[in-house]
Design a protein around this motif. Structure first.
Motif, mmCIF file in Angstrom:
data_model
loop_
_atom_site.group_PDB
_atom_site.id
_atom_site.type_symbol
_atom_site.label_atom_id
_atom_site.label_comp_id
_atom_site.label_asym_id
_atom_site.label_seq_id
_atom_site.Cartn_x
_atom_site.Cartn_y
_atom_site.Cartn_z
ATOM 1 N N PHE A 124 0.837 -1.189 0.000
ATOM 2 C CA PHE A 124 0.000 0.000 0.000
ATOM 3 C C PHE A 124 0.875 1.243 0.000
ATOM 4 O O PHE A 124 1.857 1.308 0.732
ATOM 5 C CB PHE A 124 -0.889 0.012 1.246
ATOM 6 N N ALA A 125 0.511 2.218 -0.810
ATOM 7 C CA ALA A 125 1.202 3.507 -0.831
ATOM 8 C C ALA A 125 0.199 4.578 -0.431
ATOM 9 O O ALA A 125 -0.918 4.621 -0.954
ATOM 10 C CB ALA A 125 1.764 3.795 -2.224
ATOM 11 N N CYS A 126 0.594 5.403 0.513
ATOM 12 C CA CYS A 126 -0.262 6.489 0.988
ATOM 13 C C CYS A 126 0.570 7.755 1.104
ATOM 14 O O CYS A 126 1.760 7.689 1.425
ATOM 15 C CB CYS A 126 -0.833 6.160 2.371
ATOM 16 N N GLU A 127 -0.072 8.879 0.858
ATOM 17 C CA GLU A 127 0.622 10.132 1.111
ATOM 18 C C GLU A 127 0.678 10.340 2.622
ATOM 19 O O GLU A 127 -0.180 9.854 3.365
ATOM 20 C CB GLU A 127 -0.068 11.283 0.398
ATOM 21 N N GLN A 128 1.701 11.048 3.059
ATOM 22 C CA GLN A 128 2.012 11.151 4.482
ATOM 23 C C GLN A 128 0.828 11.604 5.335
ATOM 24 O O GLN A 128 0.622 11.085 6.425
ATOM 25 C CB GLN A 128 3.185 12.107 4.672
ATOM 26 N N HIS A 129 0.031 12.537 4.868
ATOM 27 C CA HIS A 129 -1.046 13.095 5.684
ATOM 28 C C HIS A 129 -2.421 12.524 5.344
ATOM 29 O O HIS A 129 -3.426 13.021 5.831
ATOM 30 C CB HIS A 129 -1.058 14.622 5.564
ATOM 31 N N ASP A 130 -2.467 11.476 4.522
ATOM 32 C CA ASP A 130 -3.739 10.862 4.135
ATOM 33 C C ASP A 130 -4.114 9.778 5.147
ATOM 34 O O ASP A 130 -3.873 8.593 4.949
ATOM 35 C CB ASP A 130 -3.635 10.281 2.725
ATOM 36 N N LEU A 131 -4.710 10.201 6.246
ATOM 37 C CA LEU A 131 -5.037 9.268 7.333
ATOM 38 C C LEU A 131 -6.055 8.216 6.910
ATOM 39 O O LEU A 131 -6.004 7.084 7.400
ATOM 40 C CB LEU A 131 -5.529 10.037 8.558
ATOM 41 N N ASP A 132 -6.973 8.565 6.007
ATOM 42 C CA ASP A 132 -7.937 7.573 5.530
ATOM 43 C C ASP A 132 -7.224 6.437 4.806
ATOM 44 O O ASP A 132 -7.525 5.267 5.011
ATOM 45 C CB ASP A 132 -8.979 8.209 4.601
ATOM 46 N N CYS A 133 -6.267 6.766 3.959
ATOM 47 C CA CYS A 133 -5.501 5.757 3.227
ATOM 48 C C CYS A 133 -4.699 4.898 4.188
ATOM 49 O O CYS A 133 -4.671 3.665 4.077
ATOM 50 C CB CYS A 133 -4.582 6.431 2.206
ATOM 51 N N ILE A 134 -4.039 5.532 5.141
ATOM 52 C CA ILE A 134 -3.230 4.794 6.113
ATOM 53 C C ILE A 134 -4.120 3.860 6.934
ATOM 54 O O ILE A 134 -3.770 2.695 7.160
ATOM 55 C CB ILE A 134 -2.448 5.774 7.017
ATOM 56 N N THR A 135 -5.287 4.335 7.345
ATOM 57 C CA THR A 135 -6.226 3.507 8.111
ATOM 58 C C THR A 135 -6.682 2.310 7.290
ATOM 59 O O THR A 135 -6.704 1.174 7.786
ATOM 60 C CB THR A 135 -7.441 4.349 8.556
ATOM 61 N N ARG A 136 -7.033 2.532 6.020
ATOM 62 C CA ARG A 136 -7.459 1.415 5.153
ATOM 63 C C ARG A 136 -6.337 0.400 4.985
ATOM 64 O O ARG A 136 -6.572 -0.812 5.023
ATOM 65 C CB ARG A 136 -7.905 1.941 3.786
ATOM 66 N N ALA A 137 -5.104 0.886 4.819
ATOM 67 C CA ALA A 137 -3.959 -0.027 4.670
ATOM 68 C C ALA A 137 -3.777 -0.868 5.925
ATOM 69 O O ALA A 137 -3.579 -2.089 5.842
ATOM 70 C CB ALA A 137 -2.693 0.765 4.358
ATOM 71 N N LEU A 138 -3.863 -0.244 7.095
ATOM 72 C CA LEU A 138 -3.714 -0.987 8.351
ATOM 73 C C LEU A 138 -4.839 -2.008 8.526
ATOM 74 O O LEU A 138 -4.605 -3.126 8.993
ATOM 75 C CB LEU A 138 -3.658 -0.033 9.538
ATOM 76 N N GLU A 139 -6.051 -1.643 8.140
ATOM 77 C CA GLU A 139 -7.171 -2.590 8.235
ATOM 78 C C GLU A 139 -6.940 -3.787 7.315
ATOM 79 O O GLU A 139 -7.205 -4.931 7.690
ATOM 80 C CB GLU A 139 -8.495 -1.903 7.876
ATOM 81 N N LYS A 140 -6.417 -3.528 6.110
ATOM 82 C CA LYS A 140 -6.200 -4.615 5.150
ATOM 83 C C LYS A 140 -5.089 -5.557 5.584
ATOM 84 O O LYS A 140 -5.087 -6.719 5.198
ATOM 85 C CB LYS A 140 -5.907 -4.030 3.762
ATOM 86 N N ILE A 141 -4.155 -5.059 6.394
ATOM 87 C CA ILE A 141 -3.075 -5.918 6.897
ATOM 88 C C ILE A 141 -3.673 -7.064 7.725
ATOM 89 O O ILE A 141 -3.102 -8.146 7.794
ATOM 90 C CB ILE A 141 -2.097 -5.079 7.752
ATOM 91 N N PHE A 142 -4.808 -6.824 8.353
ATOM 92 C CA PHE A 142 -5.431 -7.851 9.190
ATOM 93 C C PHE A 142 -6.483 -8.658 8.437
ATOM 94 O O PHE A 142 -7.124 -9.524 9.020
ATOM 95 C CB PHE A 142 -6.026 -7.213 10.451
ATOM 96 N N ASP A 143 -6.658 -8.396 7.145
ATOM 97 C CA ASP A 143 -7.563 -9.181 6.299
ATOM 98 C C ASP A 143 -6.726 -10.255 5.609
ATOM 99 O O ASP A 143 -5.959 -9.975 4.698
ATOM 100 C CB ASP A 143 -8.242 -8.266 5.274
ATOM 101 N N GLU A 144 -6.874 -11.492 6.055
ATOM 102 C CA GLU A 144 -5.995 -12.577 5.603
ATOM 103 C C GLU A 144 -6.090 -12.820 4.096
ATOM 104 O O GLU A 144 -5.076 -13.086 3.455
ATOM 105 C CB GLU A 144 -6.300 -13.863 6.374
ATOM 106 N N SER A 145 -7.269 -12.721 3.487
ATOM 107 C CA SER A 145 -7.369 -12.982 2.045
ATOM 108 C C SER A 145 -6.636 -11.900 1.242
ATOM 109 O O SER A 145 -5.968 -12.199 0.248
ATOM 110 C CB SER A 145 -8.830 -13.086 1.605
ATOM 111 N N THR A 146 -6.736 -10.654 1.674
ATOM 112 C CA THR A 146 -6.002 -9.572 1.013
ATOM 113 C C THR A 146 -4.505 -9.793 1.152
ATOM 114 O O THR A 146 -3.752 -9.682 0.182
ATOM 115 C CB THR A 146 -6.379 -8.202 1.623
ATOM 116 N N MET A 147 -4.072 -10.159 2.348
ATOM 117 C CA MET A 147 -2.645 -10.341 2.588
ATOM 118 C C MET A 147 -2.098 -11.553 1.843
ATOM 119 O O MET A 147 -0.956 -11.527 1.386
ATOM 120 C CB MET A 147 -2.375 -10.447 4.087
ATOM 121 N N GLU A 148 -2.880 -12.603 1.697
ATOM 122 C CA GLU A 148 -2.425 -13.766 0.918
ATOM 123 C C GLU A 148 -2.117 -13.363 -0.515
ATOM 124 O O GLU A 148 -1.112 -13.772 -1.086
ATOM 125 C CB GLU A 148 -3.487 -14.869 0.928
#
Length: 138
Positions: A78-102
């Motif tokens: 995942f690539a996010c701009e430094q101040h894009d908290l929505d993007c960073i939050t979505r990336a962190l949520e996806k880290i815990f989604d096993e199918s996405t991470m696979e």
């Protein structure tokens, strides 16, 4: 999101073997603060270290940078701009989604085979020699 208990920030590790062991035990690697336009064409070594250890990447980078482009092209994180908290939050949520991470891990393993430091060094050496050799008039 109550993630702080799941995130460990370590001190710099200089020993290559220890670094590989630590990275191989991680879920993802983070590349932070690549925000200057001067670095847009550059790829941090940390990015390649993470891929070598099979880790998906979360990068705080400038949109359109080479790092951003490779992450999107290869689907390795995942690539996010430094101040894009929505993007960073979505990336962190996806880290815990096993199918996405696979899916991302499979991409990392596929792309890892394309990265050859020796070949890249030889190509750079060849280009530098070509640039530095005096031109001969034909």
């Amino acid at each position: 999101m109550h993630l702080s208990s799941n995130i460990k920030v370590l001190q710099p590790i200089l020993d290559a073997r220890t670094l590989a062991e630590v990275l191989s035990a991680a879920n993802a690697g983070v590349v932070t603060h690549v925000t200057s336009e001067l670095y847009d064409p550059a790829i941090p070594v940390k990015f390649y270290e993470y891929l070598a250890c099979g880790l998906p990447v979360i990068a705080l980078s400038r949109r359109g940078s080479e790092l951003w482009r490779l992450i999107e092209k290869w689907g390795v994180g995942f690539a996010c701009e430094q101040h894009d908290l929505d993007c960073i939050t979505r990336a962190l949520e996806k880290i815990f989604d096993e199918s996405t991470m696979e899916s991302i891990r499979a991409n990392v393993l596929r792309v890892r085979l394309l990265i050859d430091r020796r070949r890249a060094a030889e190509k750079l050496y060849s280009l530098l020699r070509e640039l530095l050799e005096p031109k001969r008039d034909a």
